[in-house]
Design an enzyme around this catalytic site. Structure first.
Site, PDB file in Angstrom:
ATOM      1  N   LYS A 200       0.952  -1.389   0.166  1.00  0.00           N
ATOM      2  CA  LYS A 200       0.016   0.044   0.135  1.00  0.00           C
ATOM      3  C   LYS A 200       0.824   1.260  -0.039  1.00  0.00           C
ATOM      4  O   LYS A 200       2.104   1.118   0.639  1.00  0.00           O
ATOM      5  CB  LYS A 200      -0.883   0.044   1.182  1.00  0.00           C
ATOM      6  CG  LYS A 200      -1.885  -1.142   1.339  1.00  0.00           C
ATOM      7  CD  LYS A 200      -2.725  -1.285   2.209  1.00  0.00           C
ATOM      8  CE  LYS A 200      -1.728  -1.604   3.626  1.00  0.00           C
ATOM      9  NZ  LYS A 200      -2.440  -1.968   4.876  1.00  0.00           N
TER      10      LYS A 200
ATOM     11  N   THR B 119      -6.742   9.106  10.107  1.00  0.00           N
ATOM     12  CA  THR B 119      -6.430   7.784   9.373  1.00  0.00           C
ATOM     13  C   THR B 119      -6.401   6.622  10.377  1.00  0.00           C
ATOM     14  O   THR B 119      -5.553   5.552   9.939  1.00  0.00           O
ATOM     15  CB  THR B 119      -5.246   7.958   8.259  1.00  0.00           C
ATOM     16  OG1 THR B 119      -3.987   8.271   9.158  1.00  0.00           O
ATOM     17  CG2 THR B 119      -5.443   8.959   7.271  1.00  0.00           C
TER      18      THR B 119
ATOM     19  N   GLY C  52      -6.631   3.130  11.969  1.00  0.00           N
ATOM     20  CA  GLY C  52      -7.218   2.013  11.517  1.00  0.00           C
ATOM     21  C   GLY C  52      -7.430   1.891  10.035  1.00  0.00           C
ATOM     22  O   GLY C  52      -8.375   0.922   9.600  1.00  0.00           O
ATOM     23  N   THR C  53      -6.961   2.567   9.097  1.00  0.00           N
ATOM     24  CA  THR C  53      -6.889   2.358   7.523  1.00  0.00           C
ATOM     25  C   THR C  53      -6.617   1.033   7.064  1.00  0.00           C
ATOM     26  O   THR C  53      -7.397   0.476   6.404  1.00  0.00           O
ATOM     27  CB  THR C  53      -6.296   3.663   6.977  1.00  0.00           C
ATOM     28  OG1 THR C  53      -5.028   3.472   7.441  1.00  0.00           O
ATOM     29  CG2 THR C  53      -7.037   4.808   7.229  1.00  0.00           C
ATOM     30  N   GLY C  54      -5.386   0.463   7.568  1.00  0.00           N
ATOM     31  CA  GLY C  54      -5.056  -0.720   7.406  1.00  0.00           C
ATOM     32  C   GLY C  54      -5.953  -1.852   7.556  1.00  0.00           C
ATOM     33  O   GLY C  54      -6.529  -2.746   6.722  1.00  0.00           O
ATOM     34  N   CYS C  55      -6.614  -1.858   8.779  1.00  0.00           N
ATOM     35  CA  CYS C  55      -7.575  -2.910   9.442  1.00  0.00           C
ATOM     36  C   CYS C  55      -8.571  -2.828   8.285  1.00  0.00           C
ATOM     37  O   CYS C  55      -9.434  -3.637   7.981  1.00  0.00           O
ATOM     38  CB  CYS C  55      -7.901  -2.464  10.834  1.00  0.00           C
ATOM     39  SG  CYS C  55      -6.776  -2.430  11.846  1.00  0.00           S
TER      40      CYS C  55
END
Length: 274
Positions: A176, A207, A209-212
């Site tokens: 990402k 941002t 928690g964006t990966g989760c």
């Protein structure tokens, strides 16, 4: 009688609600799935800091996975925080035992504020035990650097890292670009060719928690039967929406808005009588 597609998250918790299991459940629900959870670690954190972490005993993790699979088999599994090798082995063994499908692994190493959520000494265990089970692995740039041993400065470096990680045994690697500059470009390598998923970069600090959220959206869309690349594209659009309408909550990096589109427009294509 209504039926929702079941999806499972195996991850750590976030008591402030923006990341971890809590973000996963919101994301899966917002994408029209029935969300289930296995908690691997209890994390006392908020938008500004991580206070403490308590790992769940491997037997309890195994029991949670058994409880889910023996009763409501998930159509996809998202895996997040796996804090130590014992937890990694427990989860990996259960994935094999139940022949889990559509496995999306987000190799969580750091909280948004930089606090470590995995011992750096566990990277080798992650590579050997966990990564080979991923249908898609979704590291951000710092995580991809740790896993691949490469420095990532540009899109070509993202591609090189994605290829190196895919060759470690996962079916595909999605590196990402949220930590880069310019548009947010994610690079997927599936063992044959590269694909790019691009979105405008949104100027916000919120941002958390964006990966989760992204990885859970991929799992949800795979569970719903969308083709692989379409599932990633739909997830990319979803997480971009959630960031664009992020919430000004807390004193640090606020959470994304998982339900903005659902509240504004309803759930597209959802038949309550299906």
């Amino acid at each position: 009688m209504s039926v929702l597609t079941p999806v499972l998250s195996i991850a750590g918790s976030d008591c402030s609600g923006g990341a971890g299991i809590q973000a996963d459940l919101k994301t899966m629900s917002a994408n029209g799935c029935f969300a289930m959870s296995v908690i691997t670690s209890v994390v006392a954190e908020n938008t500004a800091r991580v206070i403490s972490v308590m790992d769940v005993e491997p037997k309890i993790i195994a029991d949670q996975i058994d409880a889910v699979f023996e009763d409501i088999r998930p159509k996809a599994v998202k895996i997040g925080m796996l804090d130590n090798p014992d937890i990694m082995r427990t989860v990996a063994d259960k994935l094999v035992e139940y022949q889990a499908e559509n496995i999306v692994i987000d190799p969580v190493m750091y909280a948004k504020n930089g606090a470590p959520l995995m011992d750096p000494n566990c990277i080798d265990s992650l590579i050997k035990i966990v990564i080979p089970h991923a249908d898609v692995l979704t590291p951000n740039i710092p995580e991809a650097e740790c896993i691949s041993g490469m420095k990532i400065h540009d899109l070509d470096d993202q591609k090189a890292a994605a290829k190196a990680i895919q060759e470690m045994g996962c079916t595909s690697a999605l590196v990402k670009g949220g930590h880069a500059t310019g548009d947010a470009i994610d690079v997927l390598y599936d063992g044959e060719r590269f694909y790019e998923f691009s979105a405008k970069r949104i100027d916000t600090k919120n941002t958390h928690g964006t990966g989760c959220t992204y990885s859970s959206a991929i799992a949800a869309n795979l569970a719903l039967g969308h083709p692989f690349h379409e599932a990633i594209d739909r997830a990319k659009k979803y997480v971009t929406m959630a960031i664009e309408h992020s919430l000004e909550l807390g004193h640090g990096n606020g959470p994304t808005n998982h339900f903005w589109d659902l509240y504004a427009h309803g759930l597209a294509g959802f038949d309550a009588n299906a």
